[in-house]
Write a protein that holds these residues in place. Structure first.
Motif, PDB file in Angstrom:
ATOM      1  N   THR A  84       0.854  -1.184   0.000  1.00 10.31           N
ATOM      2  CA  THR A  84       0.000   0.000   0.000  1.00 10.31           C
ATOM      3  C   THR A  84       0.888   1.231   0.000  1.00 10.31           C
ATOM      4  O   THR A  84       1.426   1.620   1.037  1.00 10.31           O
ATOM      5  N   PHE A  85       1.076   1.826  -1.149  1.00 14.10           N
ATOM      6  CA  PHE A  85       1.949   2.986  -1.283  1.00 14.10           C
ATOM      7  C   PHE A  85       1.118   4.266  -1.230  1.00 14.10           C
ATOM      8  O   PHE A  85       0.212   4.468  -2.027  1.00 14.10           O
ATOM      9  N   TYR A  86       1.475   5.138  -0.294  1.00 10.99           N
ATOM     10  CA  TYR A  86       0.833   6.449  -0.200  1.00 10.99           C
ATOM     11  C   TYR A  86       1.621   7.508  -0.981  1.00 10.99           C
ATOM     12  O   TYR A  86       1.029   8.471  -1.474  1.00 10.99           O
ATOM     13  N   ASN A  87       2.936   7.334  -1.047  1.00 12.50           N
ATOM     14  CA  ASN A  87       3.798   8.311  -1.707  1.00 12.50           C
ATOM     15  C   ASN A  87       4.631   7.603  -2.766  1.00 12.50           C
ATOM     16  O   ASN A  87       5.391   6.686  -2.452  1.00 12.50           O
ATOM     17  N   ILE A  88       4.507   8.048  -4.015  1.00 14.50           N
ATOM     18  CA  ILE A  88       5.215   7.428  -5.130  1.00 14.50           C
ATOM     19  C   ILE A  88       6.095   8.477  -5.797  1.00 14.50           C
ATOM     20  O   ILE A  88       5.628   9.566  -6.142  1.00 14.50           O
ATOM     21  N   GLN A  89       7.363   8.133  -5.960  1.00 14.19           N
ATOM     22  CA  GLN A  89       8.312   9.027  -6.624  1.00 14.19           C
ATOM     23  C   GLN A  89       9.017   8.254  -7.737  1.00 14.19           C
ATOM     24  O   GLN A  89       9.709   7.266  -7.490  1.00 14.19           O
ATOM     25  N   ILE A  90       8.834   8.711  -8.967  1.00 17.95           N
ATOM     26  CA  ILE A  90       9.463   8.101 -10.128  1.00 17.95           C
ATOM     27  C   ILE A  90      10.584   9.023 -10.572  1.00 17.95           C
ATOM     28  O   ILE A  90      10.353  10.192 -10.897  1.00 17.95           O
ATOM     29  N   THR A  91      11.787   8.506 -10.581  1.00 20.27           N
ATOM     30  CA  THR A  91      12.944   9.327 -10.872  1.00 20.27           C
ATOM     31  C   THR A  91      13.845   8.627 -11.871  1.00 20.27           C
ATOM     32  O   THR A  91      13.601   7.474 -12.239  1.00 20.27           O
ATOM     33  N   ARG A  92      14.890   9.305 -12.305  1.00 17.35           N
ATOM     34  CA  ARG A  92      15.776   8.744 -13.319  1.00 17.35           C
ATOM     35  C   ARG A  92      16.505   7.527 -12.776  1.00 17.35           C
ATOM     36  O   ARG A  92      17.064   7.544 -11.691  1.00 17.35           O
ATOM     37  N   GLY A  93      16.503   6.437 -13.553  1.00 22.22           N
ATOM     38  CA  GLY A  93      17.270   5.247 -13.184  1.00 22.22           C
ATOM     39  C   GLY A  93      16.576   4.446 -12.119  1.00 22.22           C
ATOM     40  O   GLY A  93      15.763   4.942 -11.340  1.00 22.22           O
ATOM     41  N   ALA A  94      16.863   3.188 -12.062  1.00 27.17           N
ATOM     42  CA  ALA A  94      16.299   2.304 -11.052  1.00 27.17           C
ATOM     43  C   ALA A  94      17.343   1.270 -10.710  1.00 27.17           C
ATOM     44  O   ALA A  94      17.423   0.210 -11.309  1.00 27.17           O
ATOM     45  N   SER A  95      18.198   1.584  -9.762  1.00 28.42           N
ATOM     46  CA  SER A  95      19.244   0.647  -9.385  1.00 28.42           C
ATOM     47  C   SER A  95      18.676  -0.450  -8.501  1.00 28.42           C
ATOM     48  O   SER A  95      17.817  -0.217  -7.662  1.00 28.42           O
ATOM     49  N   ARG A  96      19.173  -1.628  -8.697  1.00 29.42           N
ATOM     50  CA  ARG A  96      18.794  -2.787  -7.885  1.00 29.42           C
ATOM     51  C   ARG A  96      17.288  -3.010  -7.889  1.00 29.42           C
ATOM     52  O   ARG A  96      16.671  -3.261  -6.856  1.00 29.42           O
ATOM     53  N   SER A  97      16.664  -2.862  -9.025  1.00 29.30           N
ATOM     54  CA  SER A  97      15.211  -2.974  -9.057  1.00 29.30           C
ATOM     55  C   SER A  97      14.731  -4.367  -9.414  1.00 29.30           C
ATOM     56  O   SER A  97      13.541  -4.604  -9.475  1.00 29.30           O
ATOM     57  N   SER A  98      15.636  -5.297  -9.679  1.00 29.38           N
ATOM     58  CA  SER A  98      15.205  -6.629 -10.075  1.00 29.38           C
ATOM     59  C   SER A  98      15.856  -7.661  -9.184  1.00 29.38           C
ATOM     60  O   SER A  98      17.075  -7.734  -9.085  1.00 29.38           O
ATOM     61  N   PHE A  99      15.051  -8.394  -8.469  1.00 25.84           N
ATOM     62  CA  PHE A  99      15.561  -9.396  -7.544  1.00 25.84           C
ATOM     63  C   PHE A  99      14.755 -10.671  -7.694  1.00 25.84           C
ATOM     64  O   PHE A  99      13.536 -10.639  -7.799  1.00 25.84           O
ATOM     65  N   ILE A 100      15.451 -11.795  -7.662  1.00 30.95           N
ATOM     66  CA  ILE A 100      14.797 -13.088  -7.726  1.00 30.95           C
ATOM     67  C   ILE A 100      15.247 -13.906  -6.528  1.00 30.95           C
ATOM     68  O   ILE A 100      16.441 -14.060  -6.278  1.00 30.95           O
TER      69      ILE A 100
END
Length: 673
Positions: A84-100
């Motif tokens: 449940t996200f109340y605050n969303i910030q989309i910014t340049r780049g997404a480091s470490r965004s993929s994890f399995i």
């Protein structure tokens, strides 16, 4: 209350505490990487605690945010739920965004949740494109963002910061549709450094006219022009906004006039930032940087930094505008950094319009500023780094008097001269609401400081006064000292970069001996010298209320260092002192009696003082013998602190720091470990 209810409360209490821990972690690092680390603690955290309490998310991958909001973090459990996200910030780049993760999180011994069958493979997060790959997919357009905001019933803040919109299609229409939804839960919108001028700024501003629930709007650094400012003026007249940031755009005089005129009729806006929006000679060109220019807080740790030759960032709980350097940007400017001094400079003097239309526009802006007296709700206005004519500058100088509701007035780098300073002096004499006044980087001289000091003796509301980088000179010290002796409300004073010598320093320190209200004095980059250092030491031995003293680069030699250290040994109120780059110890390597006495005094000060939490003496050419002398004192002080605070010693981490309770002692430069 029955025993069963008491047991339920006892079981819920640890869960509440764990939720607070997750929320506290989210405030400092709201990235998907942090979310994954928290989810790996145990299955209960992954299934319920993290989704319920990780309320803010910051990433460059909107698809990942959408997946986390619609699907559980961990699958296979009946109580698992999405975030449940109340605050969303989309910014340049997404480091470490993929994890399995191919196995379930480690089961906590205290958890009562049964483990799944061993053959079940749990996928913690689906693999999604990250970084540049994700940004080339047009992830916000084609109705994706609109659909997400429409379906979400909890989102309160949506931010696009430093994001490349070139790969998005009709993004202006997409954002305008989101705004036009007029959802009651969405109250904050930030579109920072995304070049709205090329991506449908007119559509977005028109949509703002239909929205009556937004309370905070940030459109800084978007190359918006005069026509956009005029349209924003119409929005301000009828909106429900409370906080507005329009800094670092290209509004010029006509745009600023439209906004100021709209403010005179507005009844909701309390804070507005119009920094660097009016430059008549050249447009604003942002300079991208990987670091964020934001205020940092005073260290609550005992800190000793020695032998560092590189300039250090002076930490303070206030903005960098109070340390004699270029004023920092407003805290509303999130996610981007821009130094106006590196990419452009204002003219050497106030530019005067020459054409009849410019003169008319200038008079209209002046009239609009005076008409702000009808506004009774505006509390904070920032008009720094603009190029105005003399007529407008005089009107701004009287703003504190004409608009009695303002509590925070920032007029940095406006080339204000003594005529404006006299007007400011009269204004602060009559105001009863202004609490923070910032006049850094102006042309205020002796006449201005005399008028300001006299009227500050009568003022009972201002608690923070920033006057760095002006043209005061040594003679101004007498007026400032008399002001400090009489004033009983001022708590923060910045006098950096004002060419104040030992005579002026003596008058200021004499005033501080009597003063009982000032908590922080910033006196960097002046010319106090050894004589001024002795007066500082005398002040520290008598003043019992000053908490922070910054006197970097003041030609304080070994004699001044010795006197200051002797006073600090008995001072019980000061918590932070910065003495960097004063050349207390000679660089030649010759150690005379004064240098020996200075080293011994500093060692004794460190050993005896129990209230000093921050000591900075880097850039003073400490030799090896001095370092060894302080080493032994620091070791003894460490033991004294442990006994005095009755706290266990935490072993040094990675051979660099010792931790004693909440106090941290940086001894990396001393070679102890």
């Amino acid at each position: 209350m029955t025993n069963q209810q008491q047991q339920q409360q006892q079981q819920q209490l640890p869960i509440i505490i764990q939720g607070f821990i997750i929320q506290w972690t989210t405030e400092y690092d709201p990235t998907p990487y942090t979310l994954i680390k928290l989810a790996l603690v145990c299955r209960q955290w992954a299934a319920t605690l993290v989704p319920n309490n990780f309320i803010s998310i910051k990433s460059g991958n909107f698809n990942l945010i959408k997946r986390l909001s619609t699907k559980p973090i961990i699958r296979g459990y009946p109580d698992s739920r999405p975030c449940t996200f109340y605050n969303i910030q989309i910014t340049r780049g997404a480091s470490r965004s993929s994890f399995i993760v191919t196995s379930p999180p480690t089961h906590s011994p205290s958890s009562a949740i049964p483990s799944p069958p061993p053959q079940t493979t749990q996928q913690l997060l689906p693999r999604v494109p990250s970084g540049i790959e994700a940004n080339t997919m047009g992830q916000l357009s084609n109705g994706n963002m609109l659909q997400y905001v429409r379906q979400s019933s909890c989102i309160q803040s949506f931010s696009l910061i430093n994001y490349n919109l070139e790969i998005e299609r009709n993004i202006g229409g997409e954002i305008s549709d989101v705004i036009a939804l007029n959802k009651s839960n969405l109250t904050k919108l930030e579109l920072v450094n995304v070049d709205l001028a090329s991506n449908g700024s007119s559509q977005i501003i028109k949509a703002l006219l239909l929205n009556h629930h937004l309370t905070e709007l940030n459109l800084s650094r978007n190359f918006m022009r005069e026509k956009d400012a005029i349209a924003i003026g119409q929005v301000i007249k009828s909106s429900s906004l409370i906080k507005v940031n329009l800094s670092f755009n290209e509004f010029r005089l006509s745009g600023v006039r439209a906004i100021i005129e709209a403010l005179s009729n507005n009844k909701t806006i309390r804070e507005i930032n119009l920094e660097a929006v009016c430059h008549m000679d050249c447009p604003v060109t942002p300079k991208m940087s990987s670091s964020q220019n934001s205020p940092v807080t005073i260290s609550t740790n005992l800190f000793l930094n020695i032998n560092s030759m590189a300039p250090t960032t002076l930490s303070s709980s206030f903005s960098a505008s109070s340390v004699g350097t270029s004023p920092s940007l407003s805290p509303m400017l999130l996610g981007s950094s821009f130094d106006p001094f590196t990419s452009r400079r204002a003219p050497a003097s106030n530019s005067s319009p020459t054409s009849s239309s410019s003169i008319s526009m200038d008079s209209g802006l002046t009239e609009a500023i005076y008409n702000l007296k009808t506004n009774t709700c505006l509390t904070s206005i920032n008009l720094s780094h603009n190029t105005f004519s003399k007529q407008v500058s005089v009107a701004l100088s009287e703003l504190a008097q004409s608009c009695q509701s303002i509590t925070n007035l920032q007029l940095n780098n406006l080339k204000l001269d003594d005529d404006c300073g006299l007007k400011l002096g009269c204004a602060i004499r009559d105001t009863r609401s202004l609490s923070r006044l910032s006049l850094n980087h102006n042309h205020l001289g002796r006449e201005s400081v005399t008028e300001l000091s006299f009227n500050m003796c009568l003022n009972v509301s201002i608690t923070e006064l920033y006057l760095s980088n002006n043209m005061f000179g040594d003679d101004a010290g007498l007026d400032l000292g008399n002001m400090l002796a009489a004033n009983r409300t001022l708590e923060v004073l910045d006098l950096s970069d004002n060419n104040i010598g030992s005579i002026g320093t003596k008058s200021i320190m004499d005033g501080l001996q009597i003063n009982t209200s000032l908590r922080r004095l910033v006196f960097n980059n002046n010319k106090a010298g050894d004589l001024g250092g002795e007066h500082m030491a005398t002040m520290l031995s008598k003043n019992k209320t000053l908490r922070v003293l910054e006197v970097c680069t003041n030609n304080l030699r070994s004699k001044a260092g010795k006197h200051l250290a002797n006073s600090l040994a008995t001072n019980n109120s000061l918590t932070s002192i910065r003495l960097s780059y004063n050349l207390m110890l000679e660089h030649s390597g010759i150690v005379n009696e004064d240098i020996k006495d200075c080293i011994q005094a500093i060692s004794l000060c460190v050993q005896k003082n129990k209230t000093l939490m921050c000591l900075e003496v880097d850039g003073n050419h400490f030799q090896t013998a001095a370092v060894q002398e302080i080493q032994s004192c620091m070791e003894r002080n460490l033991t004294t602190l442990v006994r005095g605070d009755k706290m266990p010693v935490v072993q040094p981490q990675q051979g660099r720091t010792w931790k004693v309770g909440r106090r941290r002692l940086d001894i990396s430069s001393l070679g102890l470990l």
